[in-house]
Design an enzyme around this catalytic site. Structure first.
Site, PDB file in Angstrom:
ATOM      1  N   ASP A 106      -8.335   6.657 -23.803  1.00 14.13           N
ATOM      2  CA  ASP A 106      -7.095   7.328 -24.195  1.00 14.13           C
ATOM      3  C   ASP A 106      -6.541   8.220 -23.090  1.00 14.13           C
ATOM      4  OD1 ASP A 106      -8.993   9.309 -24.195  1.00 14.13           O
ATOM      5  OD2 ASP A 106      -8.559  10.033 -26.223  1.00 14.13           O
TER       6      ASP A 106
ATOM      7  N   HIS B  10      -3.682  -2.270  -2.529  1.00 13.88           N
ATOM      8  CA  HIS B  10      -3.787  -1.076  -3.369  1.00 13.88           C
ATOM      9  C   HIS B  10      -2.781  -1.087  -4.517  1.00 13.88           C
ATOM     10  CE1 HIS B  10      -6.716   1.773  -1.534  1.00 13.88           C
ATOM     11  NE2 HIS B  10      -6.602   0.910  -0.539  1.00 13.88           N
TER      12      HIS B  10
ATOM     13  N   ASP C 115       0.827  -1.213   0.000  1.00 13.88           N
ATOM     14  CA  ASP C 115       0.000   0.000   0.000  1.00 13.88           C
ATOM     15  C   ASP C 115       0.861   1.263   0.000  1.00 13.88           C
ATOM     16  OD1 ASP C 115      -2.254  -1.520  -0.112  1.00 13.88           O
ATOM     17  OD2 ASP C 115      -3.207  -0.684   1.662  1.00 13.88           O
TER      18      ASP C 115
END
Length: 725
Positions: A662, A248, A215
């Site tokens: 994009d 995470h 994390d």
């Protein structure tokens, strides 16, 4: 006169005589009264602190549940829609990272040599291979808010990727005599905490080894800087710096919690390439570290199925996102019992009780008790039940017709219905995936057993008996994990055999918690160093610190209440059949919990949330108006779409960033419409095309025919007026 005694000395003598004349019993009674008052005062502060902590933690875990549920919904679309369907095309790119690609192709894609460093660049210039001096310069540059050029970023990341690929899943570390190893927990993008650790403890080196327990990113503003510094030291000292993967370190989680936004904001030209390379790096991060064959370090925890021998053999890079196995087998779709994990029955009243209930990613739980409001569940498990999966399938089919999508909704693959044709490897992948999820997402609980982690929605809760069994089976004596914020930065549990370490100070708010790290010598006894990176909180008294964090927690809670105001009013009216506008405090607390499912002590919080009551009754309409939240001034004909927006703000932002393939920061009106149609299918709500078009026109402030992410976020920013009065 002749005694030479002054006036002040005479007064002092009188005071002495008075103090001597006070009876001893009276002095003792006074001391006991003061002591009793102080204990009550500290107890009240502690109660306020715990309530504040519960508010922050409940809201945090609720967000994690929503993230997992949304991703599982996307996974359901991928598994059940044909490749030509519009919805599948919108989201399919987030699942493509599991495709196998030759290393030479990756080397070509991530090549930095064509990127020129202009003469106007004033940041640090790096040379490779990296040296201690080079990384030290990088630390100083980041300390002075300088940004590293994209060429050097890609070069560091490329070198890190090549190194990580040769590292094992579990790093085995030995501590030399008269040497200590430093273990750090979650940093979450808080660069000040990392600097303070280095200031107090020294920079990583061969004499000062470190373990960073996952994390590193999300939530804070300097996640990339932390990664680059840690990767730099890893390249210089590959045998002395060890990085574990956290939950995470996952590109799907990053979409919601800020890391994706941070990268695209700092590197607009090369941000997409940097993100893609980080996805590969995260998948190659080791899963655990073992010190002297006695101390196991993982980010989240363990389960009753944890087997380090299995984990050591896993192809970890296949799991670019730990939220989903590489491919869901037919058993998961058809509800086969062979996929169900055999779990020990945990005792009632575990840590998840009273909190929002969902199924976890990997484990199934009994059906919870009936409540006035159905609990929120993770859609990851909907396909596991035939009844639920087909009802959702029918619902999605109907939604597609209403949304005007092409009618390419296909039936289940015939091969999926044939159990004999399913490769055995898929079951192995599923078991491996569950092992990884448990390591990254699990939490300890005080009761014996191993039950689904229904608060987070992923991993499990493991009890002292599970800890004892896993440690004994692998001849270990201590489990060190992170994953949970602790007020003091660390906490023991399970008879001091599980140690949580958390290094991000002031995680929820300034003064909310200390950070800490561990020093451990060859005796394997942990020693803790605590700190707070903010100078402000170090100057606050205990009462001021608790008051500061309490106000912040209540502000966040009021926002959560406000965005659910329509549901709350409907729930309150069920207890008000005569439409008096008044309900009892008991009914107010019950209805509020049924809607929010946060597991908070609402009656205790009543005095801070409800300004006035009359004979124990709450005027709920007035209470909603007194929440002191101001809404954006948007001219939208359908008010219900605003309610949906407030309640699912983070989900919409996540979908927005997924559809923005994009990474330009803007999407067309048609893509915006498809965003809302995906959300409406996810939520099973009706949202008309006219309402969506009306909303798009309202938030297109510059009238360029597209929706900018900044326009989108600003249009629905709620302001707590109480914070400005």
């Amino acid at each position: 006169m002749g005694c030479g005694m002054g006036k002040s000395e005479l007064q002092l003598k009188k005071c002495d005589r008075v103090s001597i004349s006070v009876p001893a019993a009276t002095a003792i009674r006074a001391a006991l009264l003061i002591q009793r008052w102080y204990r009550q005062y500290v107890a009240r502060l502690e109660m306020r602190r715990r309530c504040t902590w519960n508010i922050f933690q409940s809201i945090e875990y609720a967000g994690e549940q929503d993230q997992i549920k949304l991703y599982n919904f996307f996974g359901f679309l991928m598994d059940h829609f044909t490749p030509a369907s519009s919805e599948r095309n919108l989201i399919s790119h987030i699942f493509r990272e599991n495709e196998i690609c030759r290393d030479t192709d990756w080397e070509r894609y991530f090549c930095y040599k064509s990127i020129e460093v202009p003469e106007s660049y004033t940041g640090p210039h790096l040379t490779f291979p990296m040296t201690f001096c080079g990384v030290s310069k990088l630390v100083e540059a980041f300390k002075h808010k300088q940004q590293l050029h994209a060429r050097y970023v890609l070069q560091i990341l490329g070198e890190t990727w090549r190194l990580l690929r040769i590292l094992p899943n579990i790093n085995y570390v030995s501590i030399c005599h008269n040497q200590e190893i430093t273990i750090c927990g979650d940093l979450h993008g808080q660069f000040e905490d990392l600097l303070l650790i280095f200031y107090k403890n020294g920079l990583p080196s061969s004499e000062k080894p470190y373990v960073f327990n996952g994390d590193f990113v999300d939530r804070g503003k300097n996640s990339l800087e932390i990664l680059l510094i840690l990767f730099g030291f890893l390249l210089v000292y590959p045998n002395d710096v060890h990085l574990n993967r956290g939950n995470h370190e996952d590109h799907i989680v990053n979409l919601r919690y800020g890391f994706t936004k941070e990268i695209l904001g700092k590197y607009r030209v090369h941000g997409k390439k940097i993100l893609k390379l980080l996805q590969k790096i995260f998948s190659w991060l080791p899963l655990a570290t073992v010190i002297d064959n006695k101390v196991l370090i993982v980010h989240g925890g363990i389960s009753d199925m944890t087997d380090l021998n299995v984990i050591a053999r896993v192809d970890r890079h296949k799991y670019v996102s730990a939220l989903r196995p590489t491919k869901i087998s037919h058993q998961a779709i058809n509800g086969s019992k062979t996929q169900t994990m055999n779990r020990k029955n945990g005792e009632a009243g575990g840590p998840a009780e009273g909190r929002r209930r969902v199924y976890s990613l990997t484990h199934h739980s009994p059906v919870p008790a009936q409540r006035h409001h159905p609990p929120r569940r993770s859609l990851h498990n909907l396909p596991i039940s035939n009844q639920l999966s087909w009802s959702l399938e029918d619902e999605l089919k109907r939604r597609r017709r209403l949304a005007g999508f092409d009618q390419s909704y296909g039936e289940m693959n015939k091969s999926d219905s044939d159990s004999d044709s399913e490769p055995e490897g898929k079951e192995t992948d599923e078991r491996e995936w569950k092992q990884i999820v448990d390591l990254l997402w699990s939490d300890p609980m005080p009761q014996n057993g191993c039950i689904p982690n229904e608060v987070r929605g992923g991993g499990c809760y493991f009890g002292p008996d599970v800890t004892e069994e896993v440690l004994e089976r692998h001849n270990l004596q201590l489990l060190i994990r992170s994953h949970e914020c602790k007020q003091d930065g660390y906490e023991f549990c399970h008879n001091r055999k599980v140690l949580t370490i958390f290094s991000a100070s002031n995680y929820y708010e300034v003064g909310s918690n200390r950070g800490a790290y561990i020093r451990m010598g060859c005796d394997l006894v942990p020693h803790f160093i605590q700190y707070q990176a903010s100078r402000t909180c170090r100057e606050l008294t205990l009462r001021q610190s608790i008051g500061w964090t309490e106000r912040s927690a209540l502000r966040a809670l009021r926002e959560t209440l406000f965005v659910h105001k329509s549901d709350l009013i409907s729930a309150f009216k069920e207890f008000d059949p005569n439409n008096t506008g008044m309900i009892s405090l008991r009914h107010w607390a019950s209805a509020t919990e049924n809607i929010l499912n946060l597991g908070l002590p609402w009656r205790v919080l009543r005095s801070q949330l409800v300004n006035s009551t009359k004979y124990g009754m709450v005027d709920y309409q007035q209470w909603i108006r007194e929440l002191s939240i101001t809404e954006p001034k948007l001219e939208i004909s359908d008010a219900s779409i605003l309610d949906t927006m407030y309640k699912n703000h983070s989900n919409l932002e996540t979908i927005f960033r997924i559809i923005d393939t994009d990474h330009s920061g803007s999407i067309s009106f048609e893509e915006f419409r498809q965003t809302w149609k995906l959300l409406s299918s996810h939520l099973k709500t009706e949202i008309s095309d006219e309402a969506i078009a009306d909303l798009a026109q309202s938030i297109d402030f510059n009238k360029d025919g597209s929706i900018d992410i900044n326009e989108f976020m600003e249009a629905f920013r709620l302001v707590d007026l109480s914070a400005h009065t």
